[in-house]
Design a protein around this motif. Sequence first.
Motif, PDB file in Angstrom:
ATOM      1  N   ASP A  20     -10.156 -37.189 -34.524  1.00 46.01           N
ATOM      2  CA  ASP A  20      -9.652 -38.557 -34.358  1.00 46.01           C
ATOM      3  C   ASP A  20      -8.138 -38.525 -34.252  1.00 46.01           C
ATOM      4  OD1 ASP A  20     -12.209 -39.561 -34.707  1.00 46.01           O
ATOM      5  OD2 ASP A  20     -11.921 -40.029 -36.836  1.00 46.01           O
ATOM      6  N   TYR A  21      -7.598 -39.383 -33.427  1.00 40.13           N
ATOM      7  CA  TYR A  21      -6.150 -39.611 -33.414  1.00 40.13           C
ATOM      8  C   TYR A  21      -5.904 -41.025 -33.893  1.00 40.13           C
ATOM      9  CZ  TYR A  21      -5.447 -35.364 -30.653  1.00 40.13           C
ATOM     10  OH  TYR A  21      -5.413 -34.070 -30.218  1.00 40.13           O
ATOM     11  N   ARG A  22      -4.938 -41.194 -34.789  1.00 37.93           N
ATOM     12  CA  ARG A  22      -4.565 -42.524 -35.249  1.00 37.93           C
ATOM     13  C   ARG A  22      -3.428 -43.030 -34.387  1.00 37.93           C
ATOM     14  NH1 ARG A  22      -6.169 -44.383 -40.420  1.00 37.93           N
ATOM     15  NH2 ARG A  22      -5.026 -46.269 -39.884  1.00 37.93           N
ATOM     16  N   ILE A  23      -3.611 -44.173 -33.797  1.00 32.61           N
ATOM     17  CA  ILE A  23      -2.535 -44.797 -33.027  1.00 32.61           C
ATOM     18  C   ILE A  23      -2.315 -46.160 -33.666  1.00 32.61           C
ATOM     19  CG2 ILE A  23      -1.793 -45.534 -30.709  1.00 32.61           C
ATOM     20  CD1 ILE A  23      -4.184 -43.523 -29.827  1.00 32.61           C
ATOM     21  N   GLY A  24      -1.329 -46.218 -34.537  1.00 32.00           N
ATOM     22  CA  GLY A  24      -1.115 -47.438 -35.321  1.00 32.00           C
ATOM     23  C   GLY A  24      -2.333 -47.686 -36.193  1.00 32.00           C
ATOM     24  N   THR A  27      -8.016 -46.153 -34.355  1.00 30.08           N
ATOM     25  CA  THR A  27      -8.430 -44.745 -34.390  1.00 30.08           C
ATOM     26  C   THR A  27      -9.184 -44.407 -33.102  1.00 30.08           C
ATOM     27  OG1 THR A  27      -8.638 -44.819 -36.778  1.00 30.08           O
ATOM     28  CG2 THR A  27      -9.749 -43.007 -35.681  1.00 30.08           C
ATOM     29  N   LEU A  28      -8.689 -43.374 -32.443  1.00 31.47           N
ATOM     30  CA  LEU A  28      -9.329 -42.927 -31.202  1.00 31.47           C
ATOM     31  C   LEU A  28     -10.122 -41.655 -31.487  1.00 31.47           C
ATOM     32  CD1 LEU A  28      -9.508 -43.106 -28.024  1.00 31.47           C
ATOM     33  CD2 LEU A  28      -7.545 -41.559 -27.999  1.00 31.47           C
ATOM     34  N   ARG A  29     -11.427 -41.713 -31.308  1.00 28.31           N
ATOM     35  CA  ARG A  29     -12.266 -40.511 -31.520  1.00 28.31           C
ATOM     36  C   ARG A  29     -12.340 -39.740 -30.206  1.00 28.31           C
ATOM     37  NH1 ARG A  29     -16.846 -40.003 -35.840  1.00 28.31           N
ATOM     38  NH2 ARG A  29     -14.891 -40.208 -36.961  1.00 28.31           N
ATOM     39  N   VAL A  30     -11.810 -38.526 -30.228  1.00 27.56           N
ATOM     40  CA  VAL A  30     -11.694 -37.725 -29.011  1.00 27.56           C
ATOM     41  C   VAL A  30     -12.809 -36.679 -28.925  1.00 27.56           C
ATOM     42  CG1 VAL A  30     -10.199 -36.099 -27.806  1.00 27.56           C
ATOM     43  CG2 VAL A  30      -9.214 -38.104 -28.883  1.00 27.56           C
ATOM     44  N   LEU A  31     -13.180 -36.112 -30.049  1.00 27.49           N
ATOM     45  CA  LEU A  31     -14.330 -35.194 -30.079  1.00 27.49           C
ATOM     46  C   LEU A  31     -15.389 -35.776 -31.014  1.00 27.49           C
ATOM     47  CD1 LEU A  31     -12.627 -31.658 -30.313  1.00 27.49           C
ATOM     48  CD2 LEU A  31     -13.434 -32.831 -28.270  1.00 27.49           C
ATOM     49  N   GLY A  48     -14.475 -30.072 -17.457  1.00 25.07           N
ATOM     50  CA  GLY A  48     -14.761 -31.474 -17.708  1.00 25.07           C
ATOM     51  C   GLY A  48     -13.644 -32.337 -17.180  1.00 25.07           C
ATOM     52  N   PRO A  49     -13.892 -33.632 -17.062  1.00 26.88           N
ATOM     53  CA  PRO A  49     -12.878 -34.525 -16.494  1.00 26.88           C
ATOM     54  C   PRO A  49     -11.662 -34.682 -17.402  1.00 26.88           C
ATOM     55  CG  PRO A  49     -14.801 -35.769 -17.236  1.00 26.88           C
ATOM     56  CD  PRO A  49     -15.140 -34.326 -17.402  1.00 26.88           C
ATOM     57  N   SER A  50     -10.605 -35.215 -16.814  1.00 27.45           N
ATOM     58  CA  SER A  50      -9.379 -35.463 -17.569  1.00 27.45           C
ATOM     59  C   SER A  50      -9.674 -36.414 -18.730  1.00 27.45           C
ATOM     60  CB  SER A  50      -8.342 -36.060 -16.623  1.00 27.45           C
ATOM     61  OG  SER A  50      -7.148 -36.254 -17.319  1.00 27.45           O
ATOM     62  N   GLY A  51      -9.156 -36.069 -19.880  1.00 22.35           N
ATOM     63  CA  GLY A  51      -9.350 -36.922 -21.052  1.00 22.35           C
ATOM     64  C   GLY A  51     -10.621 -36.628 -21.822  1.00 22.35           C
ATOM     65  N   ALA A  52     -11.382 -35.625 -21.364  1.00 15.12           N
ATOM     66  CA  ALA A  52     -12.663 -35.311 -22.026  1.00 15.12           C
ATOM     67  C   ALA A  52     -12.472 -34.692 -23.403  1.00 15.12           C
ATOM     68  CB  ALA A  52     -13.482 -34.363 -21.146  1.00 15.12           C
ATOM     69  N   GLY A  53     -11.277 -34.140 -23.651  1.00 13.13           N
ATOM     70  CA  GLY A  53     -11.009 -33.511 -24.948  1.00 13.13           C
ATOM     71  C   GLY A  53     -10.935 -31.991 -24.887  1.00 13.13           C
ATOM     72  N   LYS A  54     -10.776 -31.446 -23.682  1.00 14.55           N
ATOM     73  CA  LYS A  54     -10.780 -29.981 -23.499  1.00 14.55           C
ATOM     74  C   LYS A  54      -9.603 -29.327 -24.228  1.00 14.55           C
ATOM     75  CE  LYS A  54     -10.503 -30.273 -19.004  1.00 14.55           C
ATOM     76  NZ  LYS A  54     -10.313 -31.742 -18.909  1.00 14.55           N
ATOM     77  N   SER A  55      -8.406 -29.869 -24.016  1.00 16.15           N
ATOM     78  CA  SER A  55      -7.227 -29.272 -24.677  1.00 16.15           C
ATOM     79  C   SER A  55      -7.337 -29.430 -26.183  1.00 16.15           C
ATOM     80  CB  SER A  55      -5.935 -29.945 -24.188  1.00 16.15           C
ATOM     81  OG  SER A  55      -5.774 -29.739 -22.815  1.00 16.15           O
ATOM     82  N   THR A  56      -7.811 -30.594 -26.594  1.00 21.38           N
ATOM     83  CA  THR A  56      -7.985 -30.842 -28.034  1.00 21.38           C
ATOM     84  C   THR A  56      -8.902 -29.778 -28.636  1.00 21.38           C
ATOM     85  OG1 THR A  56      -7.731 -33.193 -27.602  1.00 21.38           O
ATOM     86  CG2 THR A  56      -8.719 -32.589 -29.708  1.00 21.38           C
ATOM     87  N   LEU A  57     -10.018 -29.516 -27.955  1.00 21.96           N
ATOM     88  CA  LEU A  57     -10.972 -28.518 -28.454  1.00 21.96           C
ATOM     89  C   LEU A  57     -10.337 -27.128 -28.502  1.00 21.96           C
ATOM     90  CD1 LEU A  57     -13.818 -27.579 -29.273  1.00 21.96           C
ATOM     91  CD2 LEU A  57     -14.420 -27.511 -26.846  1.00 21.96           C
ATOM     92  N   ASP A 182      -5.233 -22.806 -21.282  1.00 24.19           N
ATOM     93  CA  ASP A 182      -5.418 -24.222 -20.950  1.00 24.19           C
ATOM     94  C   ASP A 182      -4.891 -24.490 -19.547  1.00 24.19           C
ATOM     95  OD1 ASP A 182      -5.897 -26.901 -20.983  1.00 24.19           O
ATOM     96  OD2 ASP A 182      -4.694 -27.323 -22.770  1.00 24.19           O
ATOM     97  N   GLU A 183      -5.787 -24.646 -18.592  1.00 22.85           N
ATOM     98  CA  GLU A 183      -5.433 -24.875 -17.188  1.00 22.85           C
ATOM     99  C   GLU A 183      -4.414 -23.851 -16.688  1.00 22.85           C
ATOM    100  OE1 GLU A 183      -6.803 -27.164 -15.316  1.00 22.85           O
ATOM    101  OE2 GLU A 183      -7.502 -28.764 -16.631  1.00 22.85           O
ATOM    102  N   PRO A 184      -4.708 -22.556 -16.815  1.00 19.46           N
ATOM    103  CA  PRO A 184      -3.694 -21.547 -16.470  1.00 19.46           C
ATOM    104  C   PRO A 184      -3.323 -21.533 -14.991  1.00 19.46           C
ATOM    105  CG  PRO A 184      -5.823 -20.497 -16.805  1.00 19.46           C
ATOM    106  CD  PRO A 184      -5.980 -21.932 -17.225  1.00 19.46           C
ATOM    107  N   THR A 215     -10.478 -25.554 -17.676  1.00 20.69           N
ATOM    108  CA  THR A 215     -10.081 -25.797 -16.282  1.00 20.69           C
ATOM    109  C   THR A 215     -10.773 -27.019 -15.683  1.00 20.69           C
ATOM    110  OG1 THR A 215      -9.963 -24.800 -14.102  1.00 20.69           O
ATOM    111  CG2 THR A 215     -11.871 -24.203 -15.402  1.00 20.69           C
ATOM    112  N   HIS A 216     -10.092 -27.609 -14.680  1.00 19.76           N
ATOM    113  CA  HIS A 216     -10.683 -28.649 -13.844  1.00 19.76           C
ATOM    114  C   HIS A 216     -11.343 -28.019 -12.630  1.00 19.76           C
ATOM    115  CE1 HIS A 216      -7.666 -31.746 -15.278  1.00 19.76           C
ATOM    116  NE2 HIS A 216      -8.771 -32.443 -15.211  1.00 19.76           N
ATOM    117  N   ASP A 217     -10.892 -26.794 -12.354  1.00 17.57           N
ATOM    118  CA  ASP A 217     -11.124 -26.162 -11.072  1.00 17.57           C
ATOM    119  C   ASP A 217     -12.490 -25.485 -11.050  1.00 17.57           C
ATOM    120  OD1 ASP A 217     -11.047 -24.577  -8.855  1.00 17.57           O
ATOM    121  OD2 ASP A 217      -9.027 -23.797  -9.195  1.00 17.57           O
TER     122      ASP A 217
END
Length: 237
Positions: A20-24, A27-31, A48-57, A182-184, A215-217
Amino acid sequence: MRKAQLHNDVILRADNLVKDYRIGRYTLRVLHGVTLEVRRGEFLCIVGPSGAGKSTLLHLLGILDTPTEGKVLYRDKDFASLSPSEQAYWRNRLFGFVFQFYHLMPDFTALENVAMPALVGTGLTGWRQARKKARQEALRTLELVKLAERANHRPSQLAGGERQRVAIARALINKPEVLLCDEPTGNLDTDTGKRILELLCNIREQTGCTLAVVTHDEDVAAMGGRIVHLVDGRIVQ
Ligand SMILES: Nc1ncnc2c1ncn2[C@@H]1O[C@H](COP(=O)(O)OP(=O)(O)OP(=O)(O)O)[C@@H](O)[C@H]1O
Ligand SMILES: [Mg+2]
């Protein structure tokens, strides 16, 4: 016996990871409870698509960040209970990181950038000797990524693919068990990206390290062994 053998082959295990990320006050649940096993020596692609949580994972797998719930186990070892400095020690020893935008230090040469992780934790005593050893190892690692002749160039004097090779050498200098990328190829043209990916595959074969690439690719993913799809913070089949 067979089961024990399989169990031993798992080098990293994500167990029901929630982030989860707290924004004020929001709470945004990303995974949303990601469970994943990474086997020793495998080439894993996380797509996976942008915003899916790949970098977070990927950050959670490499102890760059901590999960809100769930665990990351490295060979059954849970780093969550360790102090930040102990976590940093293990992160530097076990993982190599490669990012889309290289993150090289602009005022340092390729050799100095590559040598840096080998000097983390070196005290004043024996500094000169450690520095000499790190530079020798950095040069050997630059040879591995076929960039030894550019050892004294600064990042601004290198092309994108060359910068990424320096970043890969920096990730390799401590002989990591797991290389997390991460997206090398995300900032490179198709041909250069393909060569970077071939390099990563060769390194995995030569060193036996485990390779996890976000990767997106789809072309990148097609070269990998196993593909994991992440959509909206969940692994989908
Ligand atoms: N530090 C943060 N604070 C708040 N929200 C964040 C933070 N980091 C990431 N997010 C949000 O988490 C979600 C997942 O981000 P993440 O960077 O993991 O996605 P991604 O799959 O890597 O996307 P991309 O392919 O674009 O790199 C996004 O909605 C993002 O806005
Ligand atoms: Mg990302």
